[in-house]
Design an enzyme around this catalytic site. Structure first.
Site, PDB file in Angstrom:
ATOM      1  N   HIS A  68       0.953  -1.193   0.254  1.00  0.00           N
ATOM      2  CA  HIS A  68      -0.026   0.057   0.063  1.00  0.00           C
ATOM      3  C   HIS A  68       0.896   1.108  -0.115  1.00  0.00           C
ATOM      4  O   HIS A  68       0.756   2.379  -0.711  1.00  0.00           O
ATOM      5  CB  HIS A  68      -0.835  -0.070   1.186  1.00  0.00           C
ATOM      6  CG  HIS A  68      -1.989   1.261   1.245  1.00  0.00           C
ATOM      7  ND1 HIS A  68      -2.964   1.167   1.384  1.00  0.00           N
ATOM      8  CD2 HIS A  68      -1.362   2.403   1.758  1.00  0.00           C
ATOM      9  CE1 HIS A  68      -3.598   2.321   1.593  1.00  0.00           C
ATOM     10  NE2 HIS A  68      -2.770   3.198   1.749  1.00  0.00           N
ATOM     11  N   GLU A  69       1.930   1.358   0.748  1.00  0.00           N
ATOM     12  CA  GLU A  69       2.816   2.339   1.096  1.00  0.00           C
ATOM     13  C   GLU A  69       3.700   2.511  -0.177  1.00  0.00           C
ATOM     14  O   GLU A  69       3.948   3.578  -0.751  1.00  0.00           O
ATOM     15  CB  GLU A  69       3.551   2.372   2.260  1.00  0.00           C
ATOM     16  CG  GLU A  69       2.777   2.625   3.445  1.00  0.00           C
ATOM     17  CD  GLU A  69       1.959   3.852   3.518  1.00  0.00           C
ATOM     18  OE1 GLU A  69       2.415   4.701   3.160  1.00  0.00           O
ATOM     19  OE2 GLU A  69       0.870   3.957   4.053  1.00  0.00           O
ATOM     20  N   HIS A  72       1.819   4.413  -3.100  1.00  0.00           N
ATOM     21  CA  HIS A  72       2.036   6.016  -2.888  1.00  0.00           C
ATOM     22  C   HIS A  72       3.304   6.118  -3.176  1.00  0.00           C
ATOM     23  O   HIS A  72       3.559   7.210  -4.049  1.00  0.00           O
ATOM     24  CB  HIS A  72       1.873   6.232  -1.178  1.00  0.00           C
ATOM     25  CG  HIS A  72       0.373   6.123  -0.754  1.00  0.00           C
ATOM     26  ND1 HIS A  72      -0.677   6.843  -1.422  1.00  0.00           N
ATOM     27  CD2 HIS A  72      -0.086   5.494   0.021  1.00  0.00           C
ATOM     28  CE1 HIS A  72      -1.663   6.508  -0.591  1.00  0.00           C
ATOM     29  NE2 HIS A  72      -1.360   5.680   0.198  1.00  0.00           N
TER      30      HIS A  72
END
Length: 364
Positions: A68-69, A72
């Site tokens: 998820h990170e 980003h």
């Protein structure tokens, strides 16, 4: 963070584990072990199998958070943003970015990349479980494959939760990018923060009414995050177009590396500053602060020298740097001052106090 440890790098980004992650991981594993199917492995025998599957599921869950990170970070790097690190800690993961993209389209894409990644992982896991594992009795009766279902459900929750229109969730940044197309960046942040605070208040009231303390705790996290985002954005915009050379202290007071720590304390009381560059002639050797002194026992201070306690890795900026960039620097590094160096020579010093003073004056 000093309380985190680096475990590797992905795409050139250091991956770190915070001390709180090491505390929450066994808690997650225990929760999976005591919850009944399909949300856990209660009843799976022998116990070693039950707890092994629980630990594996907890690790895979945090691996999903890391992805998820990374989503980003990958999107931010495409827009030229430097990613200093990704840290997994108590509440999940955090990407330490040099700055947030200001263009609404860029921020929206960067913010939505993480939740979309979680949703893709979630739907993929549930589709695999529903179409491949569940119809096959030999597979569906094997508790090991339940991990796929749990990961799918948890990633869907993670993706949907992060799309809530409230800071510090990704949905709050997407909402700000929507507002920023119609108003200034500061007003867009204030509007998005107001939505986030309103959402947090409703969540807290709901939690109190149903008797669930988790909702008020999450609401507090959202409310504080929205307030902090609003404050930091206003500060950065206020300092824009102000150069370091216009607000730095030019008459730099320095100390010698051979000065004793005891004399340094007296010098600090006399000059009323908590940090000084350490100079030998025109050469910058390091920087020493009151925090460095506190690490030295009282009995050693008469004989210990500044050179023994100073920080040699000095963080510096050029005089033409933006004050807003220095604000982000001192906040991310948690330092009180930076040296201003031009062509190898020390020309000034800029402290956190100087930045706060300018913020107050500009806000007046």
């Amino acid at each position: 963070m000093k309380s985190s440890v680096k475990i590797g790098s992905v795409m050139g980004i250091p991956i770190r584990l915070h001390i709180t992650f090491l505390l929450i991981l066994p808690i997650f594993a225990y929760v999976f072990a005591i919850n009944p199917q399909p949300f856990g492995f209660e009843g799976v025998e022998p116990p070693i199998t039950r707890y092994s599957l629980s630990v594996l599921t907890a690790i895979l869950l945090f691996a999903s958070i890391l992805l998820h990170e990374l989503a980003h970070s990958y999107m931010a790097m495409r827009y030229g943003v430097k990613i200093e690190s990704i840290t997994l800690f108590l509440f999940g993961g955090v990407s330490a970015m040099e700055e947030m993209p200001r263009k609404p389209g860029q921020e929206a894409k960067m913010a939505s990349a993480g939740p979309l990644t979680s949703l893709v992982i979630g739907f993929a896991c549930l589709l695999i479980y529903g179409n491949v594992i569940s119809p096959n009795p030999a597979l569906s009766q094997n508790p090991a494959y339940l991990t796929i279902w749990i990961l799918g459900a948890m990633n869907l929750v993670l993706g949907i939760f992060n799309l809530l229109p409230a800071f510090p969730m990704d949905g709050g940044r997407v909402l700000r990018s929507f507002y920023a197309r119609r108003m200034s960046y500061v007003k867009a942040t204030q509007s998005a923060a107001a939505v986030g605070k309103f959402f947090a208040i409703l969540m807290a009231i709901f939690g109190i009414l149903v008797g669930n303390l988790w909702f008020p705790l999450i609401a507090l996290f959202i409310y504080v995050g929205a307030s902090e985002e609003e404050r930091s954005t206003r500060a950065e915009v206020t300092l824009e177009n102000i150069l370091v050379k216009d607000i730095m202290t030019r008459n730099v007071v320095s100390v010698s590396p051979s000065l004793s720590v005891e004399d340094l304390i007296k010098f600090m009381f006399e000059k009323r500053h908590m940090g000084y560059p350490v100079m030998e002639g025109d050469s910058l050797k390091g920087i020493v602060t009151f925090t460095d002194i506190q690490r030295i026992p009282y009995i050693e201070r008469p004989v210990a020298q500044v050179s023994d306690i100073m920080t040699r890795d000095v963080i510096s900026v050029p005089p033409d740097a933006q004050a807003s960039d220095v604000l982000r620097l001192v906040s991310s590094k948690n330092i009180g001052r930076v040296m201003v160096i031009d062509n190898g020579a020390v020309v000034g010093i800029l402290s956190r106090t100087d930045l706060v003073r300018i913020l107050r004056l500009r806000s007046e």
